[in-house]
Design an enzyme around this catalytic site. Structure first.
Site, mmCIF file in Angstrom:
data_model
loop_
_atom_site.group_PDB
_atom_site.id
_atom_site.type_symbol
_atom_site.label_atom_id
_atom_site.label_comp_id
_atom_site.label_asym_id
_atom_site.label_seq_id
_atom_site.Cartn_x
_atom_site.Cartn_y
_atom_site.Cartn_z
ATOM 1 C CG HIS A 128 -17.615 36.018 31.695
ATOM 2 N ND1 HIS A 128 -16.624 35.954 32.295
ATOM 3 C CD2 HIS A 128 -18.117 36.172 33.317
ATOM 4 C CE1 HIS A 128 -15.854 36.299 33.109
ATOM 5 N NE2 HIS A 128 -17.502 36.196 34.127
ATOM 6 C CD GLN A 150 -14.568 32.045 34.346
ATOM 7 O OE1 GLN A 150 -13.693 33.283 35.278
ATOM 8 N NE2 GLN A 150 -13.112 31.367 34.462
ATOM 9 N N GLY A 182 -7.734 25.846 32.172
ATOM 10 C CA GLY A 182 -7.183 27.090 31.390
ATOM 11 C C GLY A 182 -7.707 28.626 32.071
ATOM 12 C CB THR A 183 -9.974 29.374 34.610
ATOM 13 O OG1 THR A 183 -10.924 30.342 35.740
ATOM 14 C CG2 THR A 183 -10.687 27.795 34.854
#
Length: 247
Positions: A119, A101, A188-189
């Protein structure tokens, strides 16, 4: 840190590992997450007020300058041990797909090969009018924002703004990668942004083992087979050393 032997075995024998990364990975390199407060000249704005098509049409020069400042800041930042560990997995395993992302290009800078950018990428620019990707020379024009040499429209950052759909091809390939994977890392999201946040759920529904790597609990914990608490730059190198001690 001790790792479940079953996880180590699954990693060593993975046929296709899909790694899904979010802002927390880039934050370890010093890039603020999108929801962090802006600083300096931009402190009076919210990111949500600048990252929309409507904001660009209202004040294209301001939005272009904000992204120019973000590009300049990112240019001085390097991949962290988490990025490098993911790239190393690409050398150790039969197949690795990185689905991110993040828009900073740090996975590629670390050496990862197949990176699907849900993204977009802040280092690229497209025409707001015709959608054509601009050359670096076009983007370097003095105009603010520069103009498309094809149709004369305004150039915009090549990222996905609020209210816009994900790039269709990147999303299609991401879903296909998850459908084919036998191991899925969620790294890490925060799991707040849909439809990207649905990928761990999809992996779990297909019987793929899901590994959650994050300092904090998120909604992804509910679908994870293994939860590793900590920063990716600390957890991933140790996990690789445990799984591949001779590599």
């Amino acid at each position: 840190m001790n790792f479940d032997p079953d996880l180590l075995d699954k990693l060593r024998n993975s046929r296709h590992l899909a790694v899904f990364t979010g802002a927390g990975v880039s934050a370890e390199s010093g890039i603020p997450t999108f929801r962090d407060a802006l600083a300096g000249l931009w402190a009076k704005y919210r990111p949500e007020d600048l990252a929309t098509p409507e904001a660009f049409l209202r004040d294209p020069a301001m939005v272009w300058q904000w992204y120019a400042s973000r590009r300049a800041a990112i240019a001085a930042i390097h991949p962290n041990p988490g990025h490098h560990a993911i790239a190393r997995l690409g050398q150790l395993l039969r197949r690795l797909t990185v689905i991110t992302q993040n828009v900073d290009g740090l996975h590629q800078a670390a050496g990862s090969g197949r990176v699907l950018e849900l993204h977009g990428n802040i280092h690229r620019n497209t025409c707001f009018a015709c959608g054509r990707e601009a050359t670096p020379e076009e983007a370097a024009q003095d105009a603010t924002p520069p103009l498309c040499q094809g149709c004369g429209g305004m150039l915009r950052p090549g990222v996905v703004w609020f209210g816009e759909a994900l790039p269709a091809e990147a999303w299609r390939q991401s879903v296909e990668a998850v459908e084919d994977a036998d191991l899925f890392f969620c790294v890490g999201t925060s799991s707040l942004v849909e439809p990207a946040a649905s990928l761990p759920r999809l992996a779990r529904s297909l019987g793929c083992a899901v590994v959650q790597i994050n300092p904090d609990a998120t909604a992804h914990d509910a679908v994870a087979d293994f939860i590793l608490r900590g920063k990716s730059g600390e957890v991933l190198p140790r996990l690789l050393d445990a799984a591949f001690p001779a590599a």
